[in-house]
Design a protein around this motif. Structure first.
Motif, PDB file in Angstrom:
ATOM      1  N   LYS A  34       0.842  -1.204   0.000  1.00  0.00           N
ATOM      2  CA  LYS A  34       0.000   0.000   0.000  1.00  0.00           C
ATOM      3  C   LYS A  34       0.875   1.252   0.000  1.00  0.00           C
ATOM      4  O   LYS A  34       0.656   2.196  -0.772  1.00  0.00           O
ATOM      5  CB  LYS A  34      -0.918  -0.017   1.212  1.00  0.00           C
ATOM      6  CG  LYS A  34      -1.908   1.131   1.283  1.00  0.00           C
ATOM      7  CD  LYS A  34      -2.677   1.102   2.596  1.00  0.00           C
ATOM      8  CE  LYS A  34      -3.575  -0.114   2.677  1.00  0.00           C
ATOM      9  NZ  LYS A  34      -4.720  -0.054   1.739  1.00  0.00           N
ATOM     10  N   HIS A 135       1.241  -8.110   0.744  1.00  0.00           N
ATOM     11  CA  HIS A 135       0.431  -7.790  -0.441  1.00  0.00           C
ATOM     12  C   HIS A 135      -0.466  -8.987  -0.722  1.00  0.00           C
ATOM     13  O   HIS A 135       0.007 -10.124  -0.771  1.00  0.00           O
ATOM     14  CB  HIS A 135       1.342  -7.519  -1.649  1.00  0.00           C
ATOM     15  CG  HIS A 135       0.596  -7.175  -2.908  1.00  0.00           C
ATOM     16  ND1 HIS A 135       0.345  -5.880  -3.287  1.00  0.00           N
ATOM     17  CD2 HIS A 135       0.055  -7.952  -3.884  1.00  0.00           C
ATOM     18  CE1 HIS A 135      -0.324  -5.876  -4.440  1.00  0.00           C
ATOM     19  NE2 HIS A 135      -0.508  -7.122  -4.817  1.00  0.00           N
ATOM     20  N   GLY A 165      -1.329  -4.207   1.284  1.00  0.00           N
ATOM     21  CA  GLY A 165      -1.790  -3.766  -0.014  1.00  0.00           C
ATOM     22  C   GLY A 165      -2.748  -4.798  -0.587  1.00  0.00           C
ATOM     23  O   GLY A 165      -2.578  -6.002  -0.382  1.00  0.00           O
ATOM     24  N   ASP A 193      -5.886  -1.365  -3.752  1.00  0.00           N
ATOM     25  CA  ASP A 193      -4.809  -0.426  -4.066  1.00  0.00           C
ATOM     26  C   ASP A 193      -4.328  -0.576  -5.498  1.00  0.00           C
ATOM     27  O   ASP A 193      -3.670   0.313  -6.029  1.00  0.00           O
ATOM     28  CB  ASP A 193      -3.632  -0.667  -3.110  1.00  0.00           C
ATOM     29  CG  ASP A 193      -4.047  -0.530  -1.666  1.00  0.00           C
ATOM     30  OD1 ASP A 193      -4.234   0.614  -1.209  1.00  0.00           O
ATOM     31  OD2 ASP A 193      -4.214  -1.571  -0.998  1.00  0.00           O
TER      32      ASP A 193
END
Length: 331
Positions: A34, A135, A165, A193
């Protein structure tokens, strides 16, 4: 008396769960994608993502990224246990790429709309977040379009709570449908994102240009949400993406493929044992010389990928950007 080096302030951006999973005094620097996606977008940099099914491939990629001072993403193969992979990757990062901003990606494919399928995907996402990955990619292709926003919000809960993220795979040629989905997600405050768009390798210069146009069209349809290209790459494609608004690109498994070839060679001609066994297990059984050759081949592949994508020096630029933001937001 042991003297410890002064560490980069960017280490302060490591998520709490990552810090809990690291060894004491580790200078490995896994960050939430992110933060990296936001910084890269503002600096017009492209984030590289390398598929790293084994510790050897991850280590080789980290050495290449450290040499070029490039930010780096490493991807765990879908369905693989995240805990041992995370431990091996951060140990390598501490040893050969201390302080280098990286992100660690895992993928969850939702098998369908049934409660049991959604619950299984939720548990898998939770396991990835709990292991320390930073992520999360969600593939909702098997979920009916009308409930994708609802399912994404449920499955992505662990990532959203942990500040990871979030990335959602979208279909080729589905800009309108993707725009509607991301609009629904924005209203529900669960906007990813990043969006991922998968491609085959472009065989011609015209195909490269067509793919870039499609990527840019998706960026526009998603009102500026960063887009990551997935799939096999070519030199022409990488040069076209360098400096473009496209936010990220994966290596299409190129480094993993050369590692697999090295494993097959080490196993002996005609021996498929390395393909049948888990790759990490097969790699661990290699002798020192064979492992060094595997890492050298993967290193060369990743170095070429990063250079062509234009990510040299991106780690320093992103680190400075994050450090400035930390100063600007300080009370």
């Amino acid at each position: 008396m042991v003297c410890w080096p002064v560490l980069s302030p960017v280490l302060a951006f490591r998520p709490a769960r990552v810090v809990e999973r690291l060894e004491a005094r580790s200078a490995a620097c896994p960050l939430s994608s992110k933060d990296l996606i936001r910084a890269a977008a503002e600096l017009r940099l492209t984030l590289p993502l390398v598929r790293a099914p084994t510790p050897g491939v991850a280590r080789a990629a980290l050495v290449a990224a450290k040499q070029l001072q490039s930010v780096l993403g490493l991807a765990l193969p879908a369905g693989s246990p995240p805990g041992p992979w995370f431990k091996a990757v951060v140990q390598a990062a501490d040893e050969v790429a201390a302080g280098l901003p990286i992100f660690l990606a895992g993928e969850v494919r939702v098998a369908g709309r049934r409660d049991a399928e959604v619950e299984a995907a939720f548990r898998e996402a939770w396991n990835l977040a709990d292991a320390g990955l930073t992520h999360l990619t969600l593939d909702l292709a098997a979920v009916p379009a009308e409930i994708r926003a609802e399912v994404l919000a449920r499955v992505a809960g662990p990532a959203l709570e942990a500040g990871l993220g979030l990335d959602c795979v979208v279909a080729r040629g589905g800009e309108l449908e993707a725009g509607l989905l991301f609009g629904d997600l924005a209203r529900a405050e669960t906007l990813p994102d990043m969006a991922s768009l998968p491609f085959d390798a472009p065989g011609t210069r015209e195909a490269v240009q067509a793919q870039v146009r499609e990527l840019l069209a998706l960026c526009a349809a998603l009102s500026g949400t960063p887009v990551l290209r997935r799939g096999p790459v070519t030199a022409d494609l990488l040069r076209s993406l360098a400096g473009s608004p496209v936010a990220g690109c994966d290596d299409g498994g190129a480094a993993a493929e050369v590692a697999l070839a090295a494993l097959d060679l080490a196993a002996g001609s005609g021996d498929a044992g390395s393909r049948e066994a888990p790759l990490a297990q097969a790699e661990a059984a290699l002798g020192g010389g064979a492992l060094a050759r595997l890492e050298a081949k993967a290193y060369g592949e990743v170095l070429d990928f990063l250079e062509r994508l234009g990510t040299t020096g991106s780690a320093q630029r992103i680190a400075r950007h994050l450090e400035r933001s930390m100063v600007e937001t300080a009370p």
